[in-house]
Write a protein that holds these residues in place. Structure first.
Motif, short mmCIF file in Angstrom:
data_model
loop_
_atom_site.label_atom_id
_atom_site.label_comp_id
_atom_site.label_asym_id
_atom_site.label_seq_id
_atom_site.Cartn_x
_atom_site.Cartn_y
_atom_site.Cartn_z
N ARG A 148 0.85 -1.21 -0.05
CA ARG A 148 -0.08 -0.06 -0.11
C ARG A 148 0.83 1.27 0.03
N GLU A 149 1.73 1.36 0.77
CA GLU A 149 2.80 2.67 1.00
C GLU A 149 3.46 2.78 -0.14
N LEU A 150 3.91 1.66 -0.73
CA LEU A 150 4.74 1.71 -2.04
C LEU A 150 4.04 2.24 -2.97
N LEU A 151 2.90 1.87 -3.16
CA LEU A 151 1.91 2.15 -4.33
C LEU A 151 1.26 3.55 -4.21
N HIS A 152 1.10 4.08 -3.07
CA HIS A 152 0.72 5.49 -2.74
C HIS A 152 1.93 6.42 -3.33
N ALA A 153 3.22 6.15 -2.84
CA ALA A 153 4.34 6.64 -3.31
C ALA A 153 4.47 6.78 -4.88
N ALA A 154 4.43 5.60 -5.40
CA ALA A 154 4.68 5.31 -6.79
C ALA A 154 3.64 5.79 -7.82
N CYS A 155 2.42 5.39 -7.34
CA CYS A 155 1.08 5.65 -8.22
C CYS A 155 0.22 6.61 -7.57
N ASN A 156 0.35 7.07 -6.43
CA ASN A 156 -0.68 7.96 -5.70
C ASN A 156 -2.14 7.22 -5.70
N ARG A 157 -1.98 5.70 -5.69
CA ARG A 157 -3.19 5.02 -5.37
C ARG A 157 -2.87 3.86 -4.34
N GLY A 158 -4.02 3.37 -3.78
CA GLY A 158 -3.71 2.26 -3.00
C GLY A 158 -3.94 1.11 -3.65
N ALA A 159 -3.77 -0.37 -2.98
CA ALA A 159 -3.75 -1.45 -3.62
C ALA A 159 -5.06 -1.65 -4.58
#
Length: 475
Positions: free
Chosen positions: A81-92
């Motif tokens: 989740r946190e990696l996705l928010h940082a890279a994609c600005n979206r949750g899983a």
């Protein structure tokens, strides 16, 4: 699905969760906090908690089934989740849904060929997940390294390819054929529990839906609790405590399954909601028997409200935002979520029925009363009422309970507020309106979505640490 009667799968989920929780030293349910949390939920909270359908057009029913199937198949990645928010600005979930929508609007048929031929290089374009990152070695000099999200991208490809192979082997053009064939067989058998059978059969057919744990009754932790050096101390402590708790139980060694089947249940609920009213094939009469979809959001929300209490070793791992390497801890969290939410729903339904009866009694009481001159009838003790027309505007709309009869001043004693903040007011009959309970009775799916979507996305609650599992393809 090993040793499980398909029609009993919802029962098996509940029973296996209760069994595991009873033998767990990782998580406990605080009954007082649970009661308080349940009574804070209003019927309208649940009535408004519904998933919004995707605003998409489909060429056919089968293409829509294929899309719904893919969205639920890929409903995992919460540990990133946190990696996705940082890279994609979206949750899983939003990232996975984004990829499914991208595949749909690009005019690709989401069939067995699409699933089988999906490659790692397709993931960045469809899902926006980077599989490589540029790392600066020195000023103006860069090298490419695998992204920390590459393992998630590989899981997406692996799951899709596996389902593509299953479809090919079974002669299915896609997931739509899979769903329809299974459901037709269930209907031919005249099952009284079609939803339960569908969940079980989907898990049998497609491994990525078969969400369960194999637990040794003699040594759950030793079998599944092989921790890394980072969590070894916590896991060993957990094991010792659990062993002490089991000393009085002389069970012979055997393997039991603890079932969750989160994605299969969500799929079943979505198919029922979308097609159940128009197509009897998808009308699951036992839909209310499902459990909540135990992931990592629900236990975090329940912990925020004090409903779930974690052992120190488990809390240490979660609060440090480290991945859980111990399946025993992970299974404890999910089992406790199933059990707690069932208890919450029982309280909600009890309160709903009681309030409905009180509202009905109030209406009957007023209709059958011959009012005195200048009077507006009588309210029974215990009747729920809404305050209205008061000079203190902040009290208008407040719900209270009549605690006594009409006094000498022509007022009813009405109690408002909760817990320590309770207080009594004297209110005239014309300022009281019988509370009519509106809306549908609470359901497990409405409770699930309310906790996951409404509460789970609120400011402070959203900050509550969630347990991380980087390896799972089930949530």
């Amino acid at each position: 699905m090993t040793s499980v009667a398909a029609e009993d799968i919802f029962k098996q989920i509940r029973e296996s969760s209760r069994w595991f929780l009873e033998n767990s030293s990782s998580v406990a349910i605080n009954e007082h906090a649970l009661q308080k949390f349940a009574t804070s939920i209003l019927p309208e909270d649940l009535n408004s908690a519904e998933k919004t359908p995707f605003p998409l057009k489909f060429k056919s029913k089968s293409s829509e089934l294929d899309f719904i199937g893919l969205v639920n198949l890929l409903n995992f990645g919460s540990g990133y989740r946190e990696l996705l928010h940082a890279a994609c600005n979206r949750g899983a979930y939003d990232t996975m849904a984004f990829g499914c929508i991208a595949a749909h609007i690009s005019a690709q048929a989401i069939n067995a060929d699409f699933l089988l031929n999906l490659k790692l290089v397709d993931i960045p374009q469809l899902f926006g997940i980077p599989i490589d990152v540029d790392v600066e070695l020195q000023p103006a000099v860069y090298t490419t390294k695998p992204s920390p999200l590459r393992p998630l991208a590989q899981k997406i490809v692996s799951v899709c390819n596996e389902v593509g192979r299953v479809c090919r082997a079974r002669g299915w053009k896609g997931l739509s054929d899979c769903f329809v064939e299974i459901l037709k067989d269930i209907r031919k058998r005249g099952s009284s529990k079609p939803g339960a059978e569908f969940v079980a059969e989907i898990a049998k057919a497609i491994p990525a839906f078969d969400d369960r744990y194999e637990i040794s009754t003699e040594s759950k932790e030793e079998k599944h609790g092989k921790a890394t050096s980072e969590t070894k101390t916590e896991a060993e402590t957990e094991t010792e405590a659990a062993n002490e708790k089991r000393k009085s139980k002389q069970n012979s060694a055997q393997v039991r399954h603890v079932y969750f089947l989160k994605k299969a249940q969500l799929l079943t609920g979505e198919l029922h909601k979308r097609f159940g009213a128009s197509d009897p094939l998808f009308d699951f009469s036992d839909i209310a028997d499902m459990t909540v979809a135990a992931d990592n959001v629900l236990p975090a929300v329940l912990r925020h409200f004090g409903v779930l209490e974690y052992s120190k070793p488990l809390a240490t791992v979660i609060d440090a935002r480290k991945p859980i390497k111990n399946n025993y801890m992970e299974c404890s969290l999910r089992s406790a979520t199933i059990v707690a939410c069932d208890q919450i729903l029982a309280i909600l339904n009890k309160n709903f029925l009681e309030n409905k009866e009180k509202a009905l009694e109030t209406e009957i009481g007023r209709e059958n009363t011959v009012p005195r001159k200048g009077s507006i009838g009588e309210f029974k003790v215990g009747a729920q009422v809404t305050l209205q027309g008061l000079n203190k505007e902040k009290l208008n709309g407040v719900i209270g309970v009549v605690t006594g009869g009409l006094n000498a001043n022509g007022r009813y004693p009405v109690e408002i507020g909760e817990y320590a903040a309770k207080r009594k007011l004297g209110v005239r009959a014309q300022n009281l309106k019988p509370l009519v309970v509106k809306g549908r009775a609470p359901t497990i799916t409405s409770l699930d979505f309310y906790i996951w979507q409404t509460l789970g996305k609120m400011g402070e609650i959203r900050k509550t640490p969630r347990h991380l599992s980087m390896d799972t393809v089930f949530y």
